[in-house]
Design a protein around this motif. Structure first.
Motif, PDB file in Angstrom:
ATOM      1  N   TRP A  50      -9.978  31.460  25.884  1.00 50.14           N
ATOM      2  CA  TRP A  50      -9.226  32.694  25.695  1.00 50.14           C
ATOM      3  C   TRP A  50      -9.087  33.526  26.962  1.00 50.14           C
ATOM      4  O   TRP A  50      -8.362  34.532  26.969  1.00 50.14           O
ATOM      5  CB  TRP A  50      -9.878  33.537  24.600  1.00 50.14           C
ATOM      6  CG  TRP A  50      -9.881  32.877  23.269  1.00 50.14           C
ATOM      7  CD1 TRP A  50     -10.936  32.289  22.635  1.00 50.14           C
ATOM      8  CD2 TRP A  50      -8.752  32.703  22.389  1.00 50.14           C
ATOM      9  NE1 TRP A  50     -10.544  31.756  21.424  1.00 50.14           N
ATOM     10  CE2 TRP A  50      -9.213  32.000  21.252  1.00 50.14           C
ATOM     11  CE3 TRP A  50      -7.406  33.069  22.470  1.00 50.14           C
ATOM     12  CZ2 TRP A  50      -8.365  31.665  20.191  1.00 50.14           C
ATOM     13  CZ3 TRP A  50      -6.563  32.740  21.404  1.00 50.14           C
ATOM     14  CH2 TRP A  50      -7.051  32.044  20.296  1.00 50.14           C
ATOM     15  N   THR A  51      -9.746  33.158  28.043  1.00 53.41           N
ATOM     16  CA  THR A  51      -9.647  33.933  29.282  1.00 53.41           C
ATOM     17  C   THR A  51      -8.300  33.752  29.971  1.00 53.41           C
ATOM     18  O   THR A  51      -7.932  34.563  30.821  1.00 53.41           O
ATOM     19  CB  THR A  51     -10.768  33.545  30.265  1.00 53.41           C
ATOM     20  OG1 THR A  51     -10.819  32.115  30.381  1.00 53.41           O
ATOM     21  CG2 THR A  51     -12.115  34.065  29.792  1.00 53.41           C
ATOM     22  N   HIS A  52      -7.565  32.700  29.630  1.00 54.62           N
ATOM     23  CA  HIS A  52      -6.253  32.474  30.230  1.00 54.62           C
ATOM     24  C   HIS A  52      -5.204  33.355  29.552  1.00 54.62           C
ATOM     25  O   HIS A  52      -5.242  33.546  28.337  1.00 54.62           O
ATOM     26  CB  HIS A  52      -5.834  31.014  30.086  1.00 54.62           C
ATOM     27  CG  HIS A  52      -6.486  30.128  31.102  1.00 54.62           C
ATOM     28  ND1 HIS A  52      -6.031  28.861  31.380  1.00 54.62           N
ATOM     29  CD2 HIS A  52      -7.546  30.314  31.909  1.00 54.62           C
ATOM     30  CE1 HIS A  52      -6.792  28.308  32.321  1.00 54.62           C
ATOM     31  NE2 HIS A  52      -7.713  29.174  32.647  1.00 54.62           N
ATOM     32  N   LYS A  53      -4.258  33.836  30.338  1.00 47.05           N
ATOM     33  CA  LYS A  53      -3.182  34.660  29.775  1.00 47.05           C
ATOM     34  C   LYS A  53      -2.070  33.745  29.264  1.00 47.05           C
ATOM     35  O   LYS A  53      -0.951  33.715  29.799  1.00 47.05           O
ATOM     36  CB  LYS A  53      -2.665  35.639  30.836  1.00 47.05           C
ATOM     37  CG  LYS A  53      -3.707  36.683  31.232  1.00 47.05           C
ATOM     38  CD  LYS A  53      -3.147  37.688  32.237  1.00 47.05           C
ATOM     39  CE  LYS A  53      -4.196  38.736  32.578  1.00 47.05           C
ATOM     40  NZ  LYS A  53      -3.679  39.743  33.547  1.00 47.05           N
ATOM     41  N   ARG A  54      -2.396  33.017  28.203  1.00 46.34           N
ATOM     42  CA  ARG A  54      -1.493  31.984  27.693  1.00 46.34           C
ATOM     43  C   ARG A  54      -0.197  32.557  27.133  1.00 46.34           C
ATOM     44  O   ARG A  54       0.836  31.897  27.129  1.00 46.34           O
ATOM     45  CB  ARG A  54      -2.219  31.166  26.614  1.00 46.34           C
ATOM     46  CG  ARG A  54      -1.401  30.024  26.035  1.00 46.34           C
ATOM     47  CD  ARG A  54      -1.022  29.027  27.120  1.00 46.34           C
ATOM     48  NE  ARG A  54      -0.109  28.003  26.683  1.00 46.34           N
ATOM     49  CZ  ARG A  54       1.213  28.121  26.679  1.00 46.34           C
ATOM     50  NH1 ARG A  54       1.792  29.248  27.040  1.00 46.34           N
ATOM     51  NH2 ARG A  54       1.981  27.114  26.316  1.00 46.34           N
ATOM     52  N   TRP A  55      -0.222  33.789  26.649  1.00 44.39           N
ATOM     53  CA  TRP A  55       0.943  34.375  25.997  1.00 44.39           C
ATOM     54  C   TRP A  55       1.593  35.461  26.845  1.00 44.39           C
ATOM     55  O   TRP A  55       2.310  36.315  26.337  1.00 44.39           O
ATOM     56  CB  TRP A  55       0.528  34.935  24.632  1.00 44.39           C
ATOM     57  CG  TRP A  55       0.110  33.854  23.685  1.00 44.39           C
ATOM     58  CD1 TRP A  55       0.909  33.154  22.824  1.00 44.39           C
ATOM     59  CD2 TRP A  55      -1.218  33.301  23.517  1.00 44.39           C
ATOM     60  NE1 TRP A  55       0.189  32.218  22.137  1.00 44.39           N
ATOM     61  CE2 TRP A  55      -1.130  32.276  22.536  1.00 44.39           C
ATOM     62  CE3 TRP A  55      -2.455  33.567  24.082  1.00 44.39           C
ATOM     63  CZ2 TRP A  55      -2.235  31.535  22.118  1.00 44.39           C
ATOM     64  CZ3 TRP A  55      -3.560  32.832  23.680  1.00 44.39           C
ATOM     65  CH2 TRP A  55      -3.437  31.829  22.706  1.00 44.39           C
ATOM     66  N   LYS A  56       1.398  35.411  28.159  1.00 46.41           N
ATOM     67  CA  LYS A  56       1.880  36.470  29.046  1.00 46.41           C
ATOM     68  C   LYS A  56       3.404  36.532  29.133  1.00 46.41           C
ATOM     69  O   LYS A  56       3.967  37.572  29.503  1.00 46.41           O
ATOM     70  CB  LYS A  56       1.280  36.304  30.438  1.00 46.41           C
ATOM     71  CG  LYS A  56       1.662  35.002  31.141  1.00 46.41           C
ATOM     72  CD  LYS A  56       0.922  34.866  32.470  1.00 46.41           C
ATOM     73  CE  LYS A  56       1.223  33.520  33.125  1.00 46.41           C
ATOM     74  NZ  LYS A  56       0.461  33.362  34.394  1.00 46.41           N
ATOM     75  N   HIS A  57       4.109  35.429  28.818  1.00 45.08           N
ATOM     76  CA  HIS A  57       5.567  35.415  28.933  1.00 45.08           C
ATOM     77  C   HIS A  57       6.276  35.628  27.591  1.00 45.08           C
ATOM     78  O   HIS A  57       7.475  35.379  27.482  1.00 45.08           O
ATOM     79  CB  HIS A  57       6.027  34.076  29.525  1.00 45.08           C
ATOM     80  CG  HIS A  57       5.524  33.826  30.914  1.00 45.08           C
ATOM     81  ND1 HIS A  57       5.669  34.737  31.943  1.00 45.08           N
ATOM     82  CD2 HIS A  57       4.864  32.754  31.444  1.00 45.08           C
ATOM     83  CE1 HIS A  57       5.134  34.245  33.048  1.00 45.08           C
ATOM     84  NE2 HIS A  57       4.634  33.049  32.782  1.00 45.08           N
ATOM     85  N   ARG A  58       5.538  36.079  26.601  1.00 45.30           N
ATOM     86  CA  ARG A  58       6.100  36.157  25.242  1.00 45.30           C
ATOM     87  C   ARG A  58       7.311  37.101  25.137  1.00 45.30           C
ATOM     88  O   ARG A  58       8.149  36.942  24.243  1.00 45.30           O
ATOM     89  CB  ARG A  58       5.026  36.582  24.248  1.00 45.30           C
ATOM     90  CG  ARG A  58       4.459  37.978  24.476  1.00 45.30           C
ATOM     91  CD  ARG A  58       3.275  38.242  23.559  1.00 45.30           C
ATOM     92  NE  ARG A  58       2.722  39.562  23.747  1.00 45.30           N
ATOM     93  CZ  ARG A  58       1.849  39.886  24.701  1.00 45.30           C
ATOM     94  NH1 ARG A  58       1.466  38.958  25.568  1.00 45.30           N
ATOM     95  NH2 ARG A  58       1.385  41.109  24.800  1.00 45.30           N
ATOM     96  N   ASN A  59       7.386  38.067  26.040  1.00 45.29           N
ATOM     97  CA  ASN A  59       8.510  39.023  25.992  1.00 45.29           C
ATOM     98  C   ASN A  59       9.656  38.649  26.934  1.00 45.29           C
ATOM     99  O   ASN A  59      10.559  39.447  27.160  1.00 45.29           O
ATOM    100  CB  ASN A  59       8.003  40.434  26.339  1.00 45.29           C
ATOM    101  CG  ASN A  59       6.972  40.927  25.334  1.00 45.29           C
ATOM    102  OD1 ASN A  59       7.122  40.722  24.134  1.00 45.29           O
ATOM    103  ND2 ASN A  59       5.941  41.595  25.825  1.00 45.29           N
ATOM    104  N   LYS A  60       9.602  37.423  27.466  1.00 43.72           N
ATOM    105  CA  LYS A  60      10.622  36.987  28.424  1.00 43.72           C
ATOM    106  C   LYS A  60      11.434  35.813  27.903  1.00 43.72           C
ATOM    107  O   LYS A  60      11.974  35.027  28.685  1.00 43.72           O
ATOM    108  CB  LYS A  60       9.971  36.601  29.753  1.00 43.72           C
ATOM    109  CG  LYS A  60       9.136  37.717  30.388  1.00 43.72           C
ATOM    110  CD  LYS A  60       8.438  37.230  31.650  1.00 43.72           C
ATOM    111  CE  LYS A  60       7.525  38.301  32.228  1.00 43.72           C
ATOM    112  NZ  LYS A  60       6.789  37.797  33.418  1.00 43.72           N
ATOM    113  N   VAL A  61      11.512  35.656  26.609  1.00 48.74           N
ATOM    114  CA  VAL A  61      12.183  34.503  26.038  1.00 48.74           C
ATOM    115  C   VAL A  61      13.684  34.548  26.346  1.00 48.74           C
ATOM    116  O   VAL A  61      14.373  35.507  25.976  1.00 48.74           O
ATOM    117  CB  VAL A  61      11.996  34.451  24.493  1.00 48.74           C
ATOM    118  CG1 VAL A  61      12.553  33.143  23.943  1.00 48.74           C
ATOM    119  CG2 VAL A  61      10.541  34.626  24.119  1.00 48.74           C
ATOM    120  N   PRO A  62      14.221  33.523  27.030  1.00 46.85           N
ATOM    121  CA  PRO A  62      15.660  33.504  27.326  1.00 46.85           C
ATOM    122  C   PRO A  62      16.469  33.468  26.031  1.00 46.85           C
ATOM    123  O   PRO A  62      16.021  32.930  25.009  1.00 46.85           O
ATOM    124  CB  PRO A  62      15.833  32.195  28.104  1.00 46.85           C
ATOM    125  CG  PRO A  62      14.478  31.909  28.665  1.00 46.85           C
ATOM    126  CD  PRO A  62      13.505  32.389  27.617  1.00 46.85           C
TER     127      PRO A  62
END
Length: 296
Positions: free
Chosen positions: A280-292
């Motif tokens: 869980w330390t990785h920011k796996r969902w950091k691009h969730r608001n950048k969906v093309p």
């Protein structure tokens, strides 16, 4: 500076690695206190990730998972260090395979394998698999900045006929092996987050749309390799059980990204069963608001 850092740090790591397991995990408990209780290493990121993917869980439940995660995280750290000196007998005792015959059967069929996994459970000791098969092993990794530690990690893996290759090297190395008719098993930790603008595929992971790495699937199709997923179950502290699942022996029969989606569904199943063992330390969902727009 790299050499100085290696000369100073390596002896400490070696001394830690020769500790008996009882003391090793005692040391892990000490690291836990500092990492979680005192310094709170990435605690904000961990809790944000957990709240994001488990919106129905209470703060008490989130805190419980967080604490268990950090205990496991510290154990993985000391187990990685233990790899320096752990015996083959100890590794075979502590990292078992429930159905290695699945890999043996693919070997008899002369099928090269893309072996996919996630940052879940423990993947550090998977290299002992090479003692149960004849395949030449490759694992895709990110080169360490310190070239001396990078060589050390490669040397440890090479003990079990496994070889580390970078993402850029992967296609060339595997194509060359294929032309030489070498049987290879090739490990990919495939749940990382690619850069949003470079992603070919977006889909839901734990209910949230994110970019997904598709390199393992693309290579399987280009080089006609069977695709196998391996899951790791923590039996008890320091003991793990690995199970293989064939995703497909014929990747070209699948539509683009279908194999990737199947992989992520398998990862989700693991996480839902025991979330404390995911990284869980990785920011796996950091691009969730950048969906093309084309992926919405």
């Amino acid at each position: 500076m790299q050499l100085i850092a290696y000369i100073l740090i390596y002896p400490i790591l070696w001394l830690i690695s020769i500790l008996p397991f009882r003391l090793l995990y005692g040391f892990s408990d000490v690291i836990y206190i500092f990492m979680y209780r005192i310094f709170g290493y990435r605690k904000t990121t961990v809790k944000e990730n957990l709240r994001l993917v488990f919106p129905d869980k209470s703060e008490k439940e989130i805190s419980e998972i967080t604490g268990k995660f950090y205990h496991h995280f510290c154990d993985m750290m000391v187990e990685a260090i233990k790899s320096l000196t752990i015996s083959e007998a100890q590794m075979n005792k502590r990292f078992k395979f429930t159905n290695v015959e699945l890999i043996n059967d693919l070997e008899k069929k002369q099928r090269n394998i893309i072996l996919m996994c996630a940052h879940y459970g423990s993947w550090e000791w998977i290299f002992i698999l090479q003692r149960h098969i004849e395949y030449k092993g490759y694992a895709v990794y990110k080169r360490l900045k310190n070239k001396y530690f990078d060589k050390l990690v490669k040397r440890i893996r090479a003990k079990y006929n496994s070889h580390l290759i970078t993402t850029k090297e992967t296609y060339g190395v595997l194509l060359k092996s294929k032309k030489k008719d070498e049987l290879t098993i090739n490990g990919f930790v495939s749940d990382q987050s690619p850069k949003a603008h470079k992603a070919f595929h977006w889909n839901e992971f734990m209910g949230i749309k994110v970019p997904m790495y598709t390199g393992a699937e693309m290579l399987a199709k280009k080089l006609d390799m069977a695709v196998v997923f391996f899951s790791v179950k923590r039996v008890k502290r320091g003991y793990y059980e690995t199970t293989f699942t064939t995703i497909t022996e014929n990747p070209k029969e699948y539509k683009d990204y279908e194999i990737t989606d199947l992989f992520f569904k398998m990862v989700e199943k693991q996480i839902l069963e025991a979330p404390q063992y995911y990284l869980w330390t990785h920011k796996r969902w950091k691009h969730r608001n950048k969906v093309p727009a084309e992926f919405l």
